[in-house]
Design an enzyme around this catalytic site. Structure first.
Site, mmCIF file in Angstrom:
data_model
loop_
_atom_site.group_PDB
_atom_site.id
_atom_site.type_symbol
_atom_site.label_atom_id
_atom_site.label_comp_id
_atom_site.label_asym_id
_atom_site.label_seq_id
_atom_site.Cartn_x
_atom_site.Cartn_y
_atom_site.Cartn_z
ATOM 1 N N SER A 144 3.178 -2.203 10.024
ATOM 2 C CA SER A 144 4.717 -2.860 10.865
ATOM 3 C C SER A 144 5.042 -3.803 10.225
ATOM 4 O O SER A 144 5.695 -3.605 10.884
ATOM 5 C CB SER A 144 4.314 -2.011 12.122
ATOM 6 N N HIS A 151 -10.061 1.254 4.194
ATOM 7 C CA HIS A 151 -8.617 1.445 5.330
ATOM 8 C C HIS A 151 -8.470 2.386 6.180
ATOM 9 O O HIS A 151 -9.390 3.341 6.258
ATOM 10 C CB HIS A 151 -7.299 1.924 4.395
ATOM 11 N N GLU A 155 -5.678 -4.969 9.703
ATOM 12 C CA GLU A 155 -4.902 -3.878 10.591
ATOM 13 C C GLU A 155 -5.388 -3.325 11.453
ATOM 14 O O GLU A 155 -5.990 -2.876 11.896
ATOM 15 C CB GLU A 155 -5.142 -3.217 9.497
ATOM 16 N N GLY A 161 2.068 1.993 10.860
ATOM 17 C CA GLY A 161 2.691 2.952 10.090
ATOM 18 C C GLY A 161 3.232 4.109 11.784
ATOM 19 O O GLY A 161 4.294 4.339 11.875
ATOM 20 N N GLU A 220 -6.833 4.775 7.296
ATOM 21 C CA GLU A 220 -6.824 6.251 7.654
ATOM 22 C C GLU A 220 -8.078 7.211 6.526
ATOM 23 O O GLU A 220 -7.539 8.522 6.605
ATOM 24 C CB GLU A 220 -5.300 6.803 6.803
ATOM 25 N N ASN A 253 0.901 -1.291 0.387
ATOM 26 C CA ASN A 253 0.352 -0.224 -0.037
ATOM 27 C C ASN A 253 0.910 1.406 -0.136
ATOM 28 O O ASN A 253 1.039 1.344 0.991
ATOM 29 C CB ASN A 253 -0.841 0.201 1.323
ATOM 30 N N TRP A 254 1.030 1.991 -1.339
ATOM 31 C CA TRP A 254 1.803 3.634 -0.862
ATOM 32 C C TRP A 254 1.310 4.363 -0.620
ATOM 33 O O TRP A 254 2.185 5.309 -0.766
ATOM 34 C CB TRP A 254 1.607 3.214 -2.933
ATOM 35 N N LYS A 255 0.443 4.448 -0.138
ATOM 36 C CA LYS A 255 -0.803 5.674 0.157
ATOM 37 C C LYS A 255 -0.569 6.594 -0.631
ATOM 38 O O LYS A 255 -0.455 6.544 -2.030
ATOM 39 C CB LYS A 255 -0.031 5.792 1.408
ATOM 40 N N GLY A 301 2.670 -1.362 4.391
ATOM 41 C CA GLY A 301 2.825 0.169 3.720
ATOM 42 C C GLY A 301 4.254 0.605 3.140
ATOM 43 O O GLY A 301 4.821 0.140 2.405
ATOM 44 N N GLY A 302 4.793 1.091 4.735
ATOM 45 C CA GLY A 302 5.847 1.845 4.627
ATOM 46 C C GLY A 302 6.689 0.762 3.345
ATOM 47 O O GLY A 302 7.986 1.621 2.525
HETATM 48 C C1 PEP Z 1 -1.023 0.096 5.380
HETATM 49 O O1 PEP Z 1 -0.975 1.359 5.312
HETATM 50 O O2 PEP Z 1 -2.065 -0.403 5.084
HETATM 51 C C2 PEP Z 1 0.410 -0.347 6.783
HETATM 52 C C3 PEP Z 1 0.464 -1.753 7.462
HETATM 53 O O3 PEP Z 1 1.313 0.917 6.810
HETATM 54 P P1 PEP Z 1 2.907 0.103 7.226
HETATM 55 O O4 PEP Z 1 2.744 -1.131 7.028
HETATM 56 O O5 PEP Z 1 3.344 1.286 7.247
HETATM 57 O O6 PEP Z 1 2.768 -0.226 8.886
#
Ligand code: PEP
Length: 248
Positions: free
Chosen positions: A212, A94, A166, A172, A96, A9-11, A233-234
């Site tokens: 994470s 999501h 999640e 994040g 966010e 997930n590049w956001k 994500g990251g």
């Molecule tokens: C996400 O954006 O769905 C996510 C899990 O982010 P991260 O891996 O950065 O916690």
């Protein structure tokens, strides 16, 4: 047998030039495998990535879509528009989007219905806040999100659904759920899907953990029996990190 599914997930990260550079680097590292890999990118990078990964088994997903067929919804993107350019997946609900953009269980449900009707596989995100976990409400919260999100979704549709557990407190933040905590909730999600549908559907449902996930913890997470994949994500922004997770 469920195929492991790792999705990035590049956001709101990466310009076109950066997405092309990622694709060049990742293609060199990637060998198609028994793992399904996808990248959910910003709208403006979707066609770039579809083109860049043509001929591979890497799939491309969006991060949101509108629930209407079309209409006067300035700034929105429809499922039909995504499908037309070759998008296979869409993240829906999501945290966010729930937190910053007013996404509710009702809009999540409408979006799921539209995604299925447009032949896009939804990655339905569910998960509790820290306050809810500390208050002993995590399982109730997730169960409610599933029951309302999946309202009127048929058994046939539900059998291709992907669910990402999640926990909001792990996204994040660098603070991930332990593999045991994640596995416990993914097992609970599978039991809930069985209650809502049946054991055939729950056996087929891909349930990812997200929060994470990094190269250092991916193997432990992926080795848990109820966890079929990860939403990353990251770490999905860095080819060398994402490939390590895909090759867990
Ligand atoms: C996400 O954006 O769905 C996510 C899990 O982010 P991260 O891996 O950065 O916690």
């Amino acid at each position: 047998m469920r195929k492991p599914f790792i999705a990035g997930n590049w956001k709101m990260y990466k310009t076109t030039a950066e997405a092309k550079a990622f694709a060049r680097a990742f293609t060199k590292l990637y060998n198609s495998s028994d793992v399904q890999t996808a990248i959910c990118a910003p709208y403006t990078q979707l066609e770039t990535l579809i083109e860049a990964f043509k001929g591979t088994d890497i799939k491309i997903g969006a991060q949101n879509m509108h629930f209407a067929e079309e209409g006067a919804f300035t700034g929105e993107i429809s499922a039909k528009m995504l499908k037309e350019i070759g998008v296979d997946y869409c993240i829906i609900g999501h945290s966010e989007r729930r937190q910053y953009f007013g996404e509710t269980d009702e809009t999540v449900n409408l979006k799921l219905r539209k995604a299925f009707s447009a032949d896009i596989i939804p990655i339905l995100c569910v998960g509790e806040s820290l306050e809810e976990r500390d208050g002993g409400k995590a399982f109730d919260v997730v169960k409610n999100q599933l029951a309302s999100g999946l309202k009127e979704i048929t058994k046939e549709q539900a059998s291709s659904l992907v669910i990402a557990y999640e926990p909001v407190w792990a996204i994040g933040t660098g603070r991930n759920a332990t593999p045991e905590q994640a596995d416990e909730m993914c097992g609970f999600i599978r039991d809930t899907i069985e209650e809502l549908y049946d054991d055939v559907v729950s056996d087929q449902t891909i349930i990812q953990y997200g929060g994470s996930v990094k190269p250092a913890n991916a193997t432990d997470i992926m080795n848990m029996p109820e966890i079929d994949g990860a939403l990353v994500g990251g770490a999905s922004l860095i080819p060398e990190d994402f490939i390590e997770i895909v090759n867990f």
